[in-house]
Design a protein around this motif. Structure first.
Motif, mmCIF file in Angstrom:
data_model
loop_
_atom_site.group_PDB
_atom_site.id
_atom_site.type_symbol
_atom_site.label_atom_id
_atom_site.label_comp_id
_atom_site.label_asym_id
_atom_site.label_seq_id
_atom_site.Cartn_x
_atom_site.Cartn_y
_atom_site.Cartn_z
ATOM 1 N N ALA A 1 1.861 9.731 1.192
ATOM 2 C CA ALA A 1 3.310 9.511 1.289
ATOM 3 C C ALA A 1 3.857 8.861 0.029
ATOM 4 O O ALA A 1 5.003 9.126 -0.372
ATOM 5 C CB ALA A 1 3.621 8.646 2.510
ATOM 6 N N THR A 2 3.068 8.008 -0.623
ATOM 7 C CA THR A 2 3.514 7.349 -1.854
ATOM 8 C C THR A 2 3.807 8.369 -2.948
ATOM 9 O O THR A 2 4.857 8.322 -3.613
ATOM 10 C CB THR A 2 2.445 6.350 -2.317
ATOM 11 O OG1 THR A 2 2.225 5.386 -1.289
ATOM 12 C CG2 THR A 2 2.873 5.641 -3.587
ATOM 13 N N LEU A 3 2.885 9.300 -3.126
ATOM 14 C CA LEU A 3 3.080 10.325 -4.155
ATOM 15 C C LEU A 3 4.196 11.293 -3.783
ATOM 16 O O LEU A 3 4.988 11.707 -4.641
ATOM 17 C CB LEU A 3 1.772 11.088 -4.371
ATOM 18 C CG LEU A 3 1.768 12.129 -5.493
ATOM 19 C CD1 LEU A 3 2.114 11.490 -6.839
ATOM 20 C CD2 LEU A 3 0.422 12.837 -5.553
ATOM 21 N N LEU A 4 4.283 11.654 -2.493
ATOM 22 C CA LEU A 4 5.359 12.546 -2.055
ATOM 23 C C LEU A 4 6.726 11.939 -2.345
ATOM 24 O O LEU A 4 7.646 12.622 -2.821
ATOM 25 C CB LEU A 4 5.218 12.840 -0.564
ATOM 26 C CG LEU A 4 4.064 13.754 -0.132
ATOM 27 C CD1 LEU A 4 4.018 13.843 1.388
ATOM 28 C CD2 LEU A 4 4.214 15.139 -0.739
ATOM 29 N N ALA B 1 -0.447 -3.383 -0.934
ATOM 30 C CA ALA B 1 -1.842 -2.958 -0.823
ATOM 31 C C ALA B 1 -1.979 -1.692 0.015
ATOM 32 O O ALA B 1 -2.761 -0.800 -0.318
ATOM 33 C CB ALA B 1 -2.675 -4.083 -0.213
ATOM 34 N N SER B 2 -1.245 -1.613 1.132
ATOM 35 C CA SER B 2 -1.413 -0.473 2.040
ATOM 36 C C SER B 2 -0.845 0.820 1.471
ATOM 37 O O SER B 2 -1.377 1.897 1.706
ATOM 38 C CB SER B 2 -0.757 -0.776 3.388
ATOM 39 O OG SER B 2 0.646 -0.924 3.253
ATOM 40 N N THR B 3 0.238 0.731 0.686
ATOM 41 C CA THR B 3 0.862 1.945 0.136
ATOM 42 C C THR B 3 0.285 2.350 -1.220
ATOM 43 O O THR B 3 0.476 3.491 -1.645
ATOM 44 C CB THR B 3 2.376 1.734 -0.036
ATOM 45 O OG1 THR B 3 2.613 0.644 -0.936
ATOM 46 C CG2 THR B 3 3.036 1.425 1.303
ATOM 47 N N TRP C 1 1.469 4.297 7.462
ATOM 48 C CA TRP C 1 1.799 4.921 6.175
ATOM 49 C C TRP C 1 0.734 5.964 5.865
ATOM 50 O O TRP C 1 -0.448 5.653 5.756
ATOM 51 C CB TRP C 1 1.849 3.858 5.092
ATOM 52 C CG TRP C 1 2.352 4.346 3.768
ATOM 53 C CD1 TRP C 1 1.619 4.935 2.781
ATOM 54 C CD2 TRP C 1 3.708 4.284 3.286
ATOM 55 N NE1 TRP C 1 2.409 5.246 1.706
ATOM 56 C CE2 TRP C 1 3.706 4.867 1.987
ATOM 57 C CE3 TRP C 1 4.898 3.808 3.809
ATOM 58 C CZ2 TRP C 1 4.859 4.956 1.211
ATOM 59 C CZ3 TRP C 1 6.053 3.909 3.038
ATOM 60 C CH2 TRP C 1 6.031 4.473 1.767
ATOM 61 N N SER C 2 1.160 7.196 5.681
ATOM 62 C CA SER C 2 0.226 8.298 5.454
ATOM 63 C C SER C 2 -0.435 8.199 4.084
ATOM 64 O O SER C 2 0.233 7.967 3.075
ATOM 65 C CB SER C 2 0.968 9.634 5.585
ATOM 66 O OG SER C 2 0.096 10.722 5.384
ATOM 67 N N GLY C 3 -1.778 8.361 4.071
ATOM 68 C CA GLY C 3 -2.518 8.317 2.815
ATOM 69 C C GLY C 3 -2.632 6.943 2.217
ATOM 70 O O GLY C 3 -2.826 6.805 1.002
ATOM 71 N N GLY C 4 -2.564 5.901 3.039
ATOM 72 C CA GLY C 4 -2.609 4.535 2.524
ATOM 73 C C GLY C 4 -4.000 3.928 2.601
ATOM 74 O O GLY C 4 -5.003 4.611 2.784
ATOM 75 N N GLU C 5 -4.047 2.608 2.458
ATOM 76 C CA GLU C 5 -5.297 1.855 2.497
ATOM 77 C C GLU C 5 -5.747 1.698 3.957
ATOM 78 O O GLU C 5 -5.113 1.006 4.739
ATOM 79 C CB GLU C 5 -5.092 0.477 1.852
ATOM 80 C CG GLU C 5 -6.264 -0.469 1.984
ATOM 81 C CD GLU C 5 -7.544 0.092 1.397
ATOM 82 O OE1 GLU C 5 -8.560 0.094 2.118
ATOM 83 O OE2 GLU C 5 -7.525 0.535 0.234
ATOM 84 N N GLY C 6 -6.870 2.330 4.289
ATOM 85 C CA GLY C 6 -7.301 2.389 5.685
ATOM 86 C C GLY C 6 -7.766 1.075 6.275
ATOM 87 O O GLY C 6 -7.834 0.942 7.493
#
Length: 433
Positions: free
Chosen positions: A412-415, A177-179, A395-400
């Motif tokens: 970070a997921t897309l990177l 969920a977070s990523t 985790w950068s850019g994740g679910e806040g």
């Protein structure tokens, strides 16, 4: 003549008595008074002693028996009988004392949002399973839970696989969920495997990356490697495009899995990862997270650079927050140096290519400023370090709405997927470990 004078003055008879007799009478009366006072003092002392004994017994009983307090209404009623006039006057202008003295309770904190409620309903398959590694000899069988997402997009070619290793105090569902890795997998058409650490193994679900046996490829590393092989075979996944990513302790284990199984793993993505191979205990792991490895980090990867069998190299992307208080940024510097040594035979540019990206606080996708430094093998990125301004241990850019996840980009997921998609393990490489 004296007698006549006394008679004329009408003096009391006591003065007419002899002096010795007068003194005798005085001393006798004084002795009697002393005895009376002594007797009275002893009686009072006995009375005080009895009172103290009674109070002592009462106190002892109160310690053995819990005190039952009268209700507030009864106490108020008793007080009213003692001071009726005063309470009548106060009652008309003042609220009851019980309500005024009652402390205000702080509002309860809102419960954390469960990760399952944040996971969107996707058209692909999201299933929970268990993997069991049979025992050998004296070693007993081991079992581990995992979740697997398979996208709904049909593909003629075998799908790539991304193995995601969660951090401490997370579950596989939390990490998914977070990523938001499942959403990206649905769009790009790859499978995602989420092994989950057991509470029986670690109360905080931490992976034991800091143990010497784990660094040698035993324990959880061996178990997950065999799990990956089974999932690959069962779902006909592309064995040349299997990648591993992790956060914090999960990133520490992902580095070990990649280095110990280069035939299985084509590339690694490490977010907030501790330095590799320089600790042998939990305390040593904590020191590494806070201080790095000092000058010892090159020695930890010497077995891969000096091995008689040529190491095939391990492409890696390293993401680190500059404001991370848990895993300090010195770790990403030491990890970069370690993988630059491991991948030195394949790196064609001795100096990294540095790029800076400005942050933006407005728009649909706000992001923090970040900088990358990339070592290339020809045109393919081999070692990429990404440092993000103002990012903590998340985790950068994740679910806040979840812990260890920051909604601001970069994503970070897309990177990581963009980095992975350019990597492929050639199975026909001679001498591959």
């Amino acid at each position: 003549m004296v007698r006549n004078a006394l008679k004329r003055c009408k003096a009391p008879a006591v003065f007419a008595r002899p002096l010795a007799f007068t003194l005798f009478v005085f001393s006798s009366s004084q002795g009697t008074m002393t005895k009376s006072l002594t007797s009275l003092w002893l009686k009072n002392l006995r009375r005080v002693g009895k009172v103290q004994q009674a109070q002592g017994r009462k106190l002892f009983k109160s310690l053995l028996t819990p005190v039952v307090r009268a209700p507030v209404a009864k106490r108020a009623k008793a007080a009213k009988t003692i001071r009726p006039i005063t309470l009548k006057n106060i009652k008309a202008v003042k609220a009851p004392a019980s309500k005024a003295a009652k402390p205000r309770r702080k509002p309860a904190a809102a419960p954390a949002q469960p990760a399952a409620s944040v996971l969107p309903l996707l058209p692909g398959s999201w299933k929970k399973s268990f993997f069991t590694l049979p025992g050998t000899g004296l070693a007993s069988a081991r079992r581990m839970l995992y979740w697997l997402y398979l996208p709904s997009v049909l593909s003629r070619e075998p799908r790539p696989l991304v193995v995601m290793l969660h951090g401490c105090k997370q579950t596989a569902t939390d990490f998914a969920a977070s990523t938001r890795m499942n959403q990206l997998a649905e769009r790009k058409g790859f499978a995602v495997l989420y092994p989950q650490q057991s509470v029986a193994t670690d109360s905080h679900r931490c992976w034991h990356w800091y143990r010497r046996a784990t660094q040698q490829g035993q324990g959880d590393v061996e178990l997950i490697a065999e799990m990956v092989k089974q999932v690959q075979a069962k779902h006909r996944l592309d064995t040349s495009r299997t990648y591993v990513a992790g956060l914090s302790a999960g990133a520490g284990l992902a580095a070990i899995l990649a280095l110990r199984h280069p035939r299985l793993i084509a590339a690694a993505g490490l977010h907030s990862a501790p330095v590799y191979g320089t600790s042998d205990s939990a305390l040593g792991g904590f020191q590494a997270m806070q201080q790095g490895a000092g000058i010892k980090h090159p020695e930890a990867v010497r077995e891969f650079t000096d091995a008689p069998v040529k190491f095939p190299g391990m492409p890696v992307m390293l993401i680190q927050g500059r404001n991370d208080p848990v895993v300090r940024r010195v770790n990403v510097d030491h990890l970069t140096a370690q993988f630059a040594l491991v991948d030195a035979p394949f790196i064609t540019r001795t100096e990294p290519v540095v790029r800076s990206y400005a942050g933006r606080s407005t728009g649909r996708s706000p992001r923090r400023a970040y900088k990358t430094a990339t070592y290339y093998a020809g045109r393919k990125p081999m070692v990429m370090k990404c440092e993000i301004d103002l990012l903590g241990h998340a985790w950068s850019g994740g679910e806040g709405s979840l812990d260890y996840s920051a909604p601001e980009g970069p994503d970070a997921t897309l990177l990581m997927w963009n980095f992975f998609s350019r990597q492929k393990r050639l199975q026909s490489v001679p001498g591959l470990m």
